[in-house]
Scaffold this motif. Sequence first.
Motif, PDB file in Angstrom:
ATOM      1  N   THR A 144      30.129  29.220  54.584  1.00 53.57           N
ATOM      2  CA  THR A 144      30.759  28.218  55.443  1.00 53.57           C
ATOM      3  C   THR A 144      29.712  27.445  56.238  1.00 53.57           C
ATOM      4  O   THR A 144      29.759  26.213  56.316  1.00 53.57           O
ATOM      5  N   VAL A 145      28.752  28.163  56.809  1.00 54.43           N
ATOM      6  CA  VAL A 145      27.696  27.486  57.572  1.00 54.43           C
ATOM      7  C   VAL A 145      26.871  26.612  56.637  1.00 54.43           C
ATOM      8  O   VAL A 145      26.556  25.459  56.966  1.00 54.43           O
ATOM      9  N   CYS A 146      26.529  27.141  55.469  1.00 55.92           N
ATOM     10  CA  CYS A 146      25.778  26.334  54.493  1.00 55.92           C
ATOM     11  C   CYS A 146      26.546  25.067  54.149  1.00 55.92           C
ATOM     12  O   CYS A 146      25.965  23.974  54.113  1.00 55.92           O
ATOM     13  N   ASP A 147      27.839  25.199  53.887  1.00 57.56           N
ATOM     14  CA  ASP A 147      28.656  24.025  53.570  1.00 57.56           C
ATOM     15  C   ASP A 147      28.703  23.046  54.728  1.00 57.56           C
ATOM     16  O   ASP A 147      28.657  21.826  54.521  1.00 57.56           O
ATOM     17  N   ASP A 148      28.776  23.562  55.949  1.00 55.28           N
ATOM     18  CA  ASP A 148      28.779  22.692  57.130  1.00 55.28           C
ATOM     19  C   ASP A 148      27.496  21.878  57.232  1.00 55.28           C
ATOM     20  O   ASP A 148      27.484  20.794  57.808  1.00 55.28           O
ATOM     21  N   LEU A 149      26.408  22.431  56.671  1.00 56.36           N
ATOM     22  CA  LEU A 149      25.109  21.760  56.747  1.00 56.36           C
ATOM     23  C   LEU A 149      24.786  20.953  55.493  1.00 56.36           C
ATOM     24  O   LEU A 149      23.659  20.526  55.300  1.00 56.36           O
ATOM     25  N   GLY A 150      25.777  20.765  54.639  1.00 58.70           N
ATOM     26  CA  GLY A 150      25.587  19.925  53.463  1.00 58.70           C
ATOM     27  C   GLY A 150      25.466  20.683  52.156  1.00 58.70           C
ATOM     28  O   GLY A 150      25.179  20.084  51.127  1.00 58.70           O
ATOM     29  N   GLY A 151      25.647  21.979  52.190  1.00 59.08           N
ATOM     30  CA  GLY A 151      25.599  22.782  50.967  1.00 59.08           C
ATOM     31  C   GLY A 151      24.312  23.576  50.858  1.00 59.08           C
ATOM     32  O   GLY A 151      23.240  23.095  51.217  1.00 59.08           O
ATOM     33  N   GLU A 152      24.427  24.792  50.345  1.00 59.31           N
ATOM     34  CA  GLU A 152      23.275  25.700  50.264  1.00 59.31           C
ATOM     35  C   GLU A 152      22.115  25.099  49.471  1.00 59.31           C
ATOM     36  O   GLU A 152      20.955  25.272  49.829  1.00 59.31           O
ATOM     37  N   ALA A 153      22.424  24.370  48.411  1.00 61.72           N
ATOM     38  CA  ALA A 153      21.375  23.791  47.565  1.00 61.72           C
ATOM     39  C   ALA A 153      20.507  22.785  48.318  1.00 61.72           C
ATOM     40  O   ALA A 153      19.347  22.579  47.959  1.00 61.72           O
ATOM     41  N   SER A 154      21.044  22.180  49.366  1.00 59.94           N
ATOM     42  CA  SER A 154      20.284  21.171  50.108  1.00 59.94           C
ATOM     43  C   SER A 154      19.495  21.759  51.275  1.00 59.94           C
ATOM     44  O   SER A 154      18.759  21.038  51.943  1.00 59.94           O
ATOM     45  N   LEU A 155      19.626  23.065  51.511  1.00 61.31           N
ATOM     46  CA  LEU A 155      18.980  23.690  52.665  1.00 61.31           C
ATOM     47  C   LEU A 155      17.602  24.238  52.328  1.00 61.31           C
ATOM     48  O   LEU A 155      17.372  24.749  51.235  1.00 61.31           O
ATOM     49  N   SER A 156      16.719  24.163  53.293  1.00 62.13           N
ATOM     50  CA  SER A 156      15.387  24.730  53.128  1.00 62.13           C
ATOM     51  C   SER A 156      15.443  26.247  53.332  1.00 62.13           C
ATOM     52  O   SER A 156      16.436  26.787  53.845  1.00 62.13           O
ATOM     53  N   TYR A 157      14.376  26.905  52.951  1.00 63.18           N
ATOM     54  CA  TYR A 157      14.273  28.344  53.194  1.00 63.18           C
ATOM     55  C   TYR A 157      14.446  28.630  54.686  1.00 63.18           C
ATOM     56  O   TYR A 157      15.160  29.560  55.076  1.00 63.18           O
ATOM     57  N   ALA A 158      13.798  27.835  55.516  1.00 58.25           N
ATOM     58  CA  ALA A 158      13.861  28.057  56.965  1.00 58.25           C
ATOM     59  C   ALA A 158      15.294  27.955  57.479  1.00 58.25           C
ATOM     60  O   ALA A 158      15.726  28.768  58.303  1.00 58.25           O
TER      61      ALA A 158
END
Length: 118
Positions: free
Chosen positions: A34-48
């Motif tokens: 859910t948090v990943c989706d709120d931030l635009g999706g897990e694939a778009s997130l950096s390791y940090a």
Amino acid sequence: MKAQQAPERYSQGWIAGLDMRTALGRDMAARYLTVCDDLGGEASLSYAQRSLIERALWAEYWLASQERELAEGREFDAGRWTQASNALLGLWRTLGLERKAKDVTDLSSYLRRKAEAG
């Protein structure tokens, strides 16, 4: 063997180490996504960012457990709770409190690129 409960101290990968057959495992995995989706999706997130999400969810879990201790009349350290609350707020602010749209290609763009690729 997968863990049935959250670790007493934060450790990297703690969510992946949970037994997903348990309510806690399913809940934490769902919260993470859910948090990943709120931030635009897990694939778009950096390791940090993914690391900060995991830390934020552990802090949130720890705070809730401390609040249960207080409600049950057990030992409660208001100073540690306040410090953890402030840390959690800092993590959420660093990650961003606003939802971001996922980068999704529309059908016509997808078909055009597929045709161009041959």
